[in-house]
Motif scaffolding. Sequence first.
Motif, PDB file in Angstrom:
ATOM      1  N   ARG A  18       0.831  -1.204   0.000  1.00  0.00           N
ATOM      2  CA  ARG A  18       0.000   0.000   0.000  1.00  0.00           C
ATOM      3  C   ARG A  18       0.868   1.258   0.000  1.00  0.00           C
ATOM      4  NH1 ARG A  18      -5.298  -0.105   1.100  1.00  0.00           N
ATOM      5  NH2 ARG A  18      -5.202   1.912   2.148  1.00  0.00           N
ATOM      6  N   HIS A  19       1.983   1.192   0.739  1.00  0.00           N
ATOM      7  CA  HIS A  19       2.897   2.331   0.768  1.00  0.00           C
ATOM      8  C   HIS A  19       3.468   2.598  -0.624  1.00  0.00           C
ATOM      9  CE1 HIS A  19       5.825   5.138   2.393  1.00  0.00           C
ATOM     10  NE2 HIS A  19       6.789   4.482   1.772  1.00  0.00           N
ATOM     11  N   LYS A  22       0.762   4.047  -2.864  1.00  0.00           N
ATOM     12  CA  LYS A  22       0.517   5.447  -2.521  1.00  0.00           C
ATOM     13  C   LYS A  22       1.584   6.337  -3.145  1.00  0.00           C
ATOM     14  CE  LYS A  22       0.319   8.607   1.421  1.00  0.00           C
ATOM     15  NZ  LYS A  22       0.465   8.729   2.892  1.00  0.00           N
ATOM     16  N   GLU A  26       1.025   9.219  -5.979  1.00  0.00           N
ATOM     17  CA  GLU A  26       1.410  10.610  -5.734  1.00  0.00           C
ATOM     18  C   GLU A  26       2.344  11.114  -6.822  1.00  0.00           C
ATOM     19  OE1 GLU A  26       1.662  14.332  -4.299  1.00  0.00           O
ATOM     20  OE2 GLU A  26       0.243  12.750  -3.728  1.00  0.00           O
ATOM     21  N   TYR A 253      -6.557   4.663  -0.502  1.00  0.00           N
ATOM     22  CA  TYR A 253      -6.883   5.733   0.425  1.00  0.00           C
ATOM     23  C   TYR A 253      -5.814   5.842   1.495  1.00  0.00           C
ATOM     24  CZ  TYR A 253     -11.651   6.434  -1.260  1.00  0.00           C
ATOM     25  OH  TYR A 253     -12.739   6.744  -2.020  1.00  0.00           O
ATOM     26  N   SER A 254      -5.628   7.059   1.991  1.00  0.00           N
ATOM     27  CA  SER A 254      -4.699   7.283   3.090  1.00  0.00           C
ATOM     28  C   SER A 254      -5.493   7.674   4.331  1.00  0.00           C
ATOM     29  CB  SER A 254      -3.712   8.403   2.738  1.00  0.00           C
ATOM     30  OG  SER A 254      -2.941   8.049   1.616  1.00  0.00           O
ATOM     31  N   GLY A 255      -4.969   7.287   5.491  1.00  0.00           N
ATOM     32  CA  GLY A 255      -5.620   7.660   6.731  1.00  0.00           C
ATOM     33  C   GLY A 255      -6.764   6.740   7.097  1.00  0.00           C
TER      34      GLY A 255
END
Length: 273
Positions: A18-19, A22, A26, A253-255
């Motif tokens: 996931r990292h 992400k 970005e 999604y983040s957070g």
Amino acid sequence: MKLSDAVRKIVMPIVWQRHLMKNVAEESRQRALQTIAQATPDNPALSGFRIYSQSDEDGIIQEIFRRLGGGKTFLEIGCGDGLENNSVYLLLKGWSGTWVDGNSRNIRVVKNRLNTGGRLSVRELMVDVENVKTLPLDVDFLSLDIDGNDLAVLKSAVSVASPRVICVEYNAKFPPPLDITIVYNPGHVWQGNDYQGASLQAFVNALPDYTLVCCGLAGLNAFFVRKDEMAVFSVYEPSQLYRPYHFELFYPYSGHPPSHGFLADSLRNDPAH
């Protein structure tokens, strides 16, 4: 709390995956923004961000109304269950308006979790070209996303009202100058395939009193401003503003997952309640 070795072997690869996703998303967003800035430097999409919207719509809406000034009322047709749409952020900023959705579960969830009837009205309705005229259309911001008859419904809406700003989902499979839409069918239900909505050019051609000002990075939504308010925007060709479908730019999604908590607090604390 420490993870056991067995759990760590399962969890850590998922976390790193996931990292990585992400970071890739970005980097892709930044490249897209650079391209947009070079071609259309006054594009509101350069100010996009996501708080509760599907992709970058929250920031785009904020930038459009920063330029226009004012803006306090909305109508969102296709609001979902209120966890991801184009007007939660507006409500948190003090706006008022109406959510409409044809899914009874979505409306039930909203009514069970939020204080409706004050700044937020909610209505269950499968919107068509006739009943859309019964909705409160004279608003600052109209958002439309019904996965089907969007073009026909929007044409009917603007025949009786003139919202200042319109956000509509377009079918990004078809770039300009292709003008294409599904055949109007009031009983249409999206089957999860490409037969839905209309092309960007179809919306441009159907809205002679409005000007396209931008499309979101993900190629989901197009934003139109009424022509009498276009003084604070540059005019670009639809082919310059068109964005192909790139939903992956905003995933994963983040957070923490979104909730109704902050909106519930905001509506509960209204002076009228």
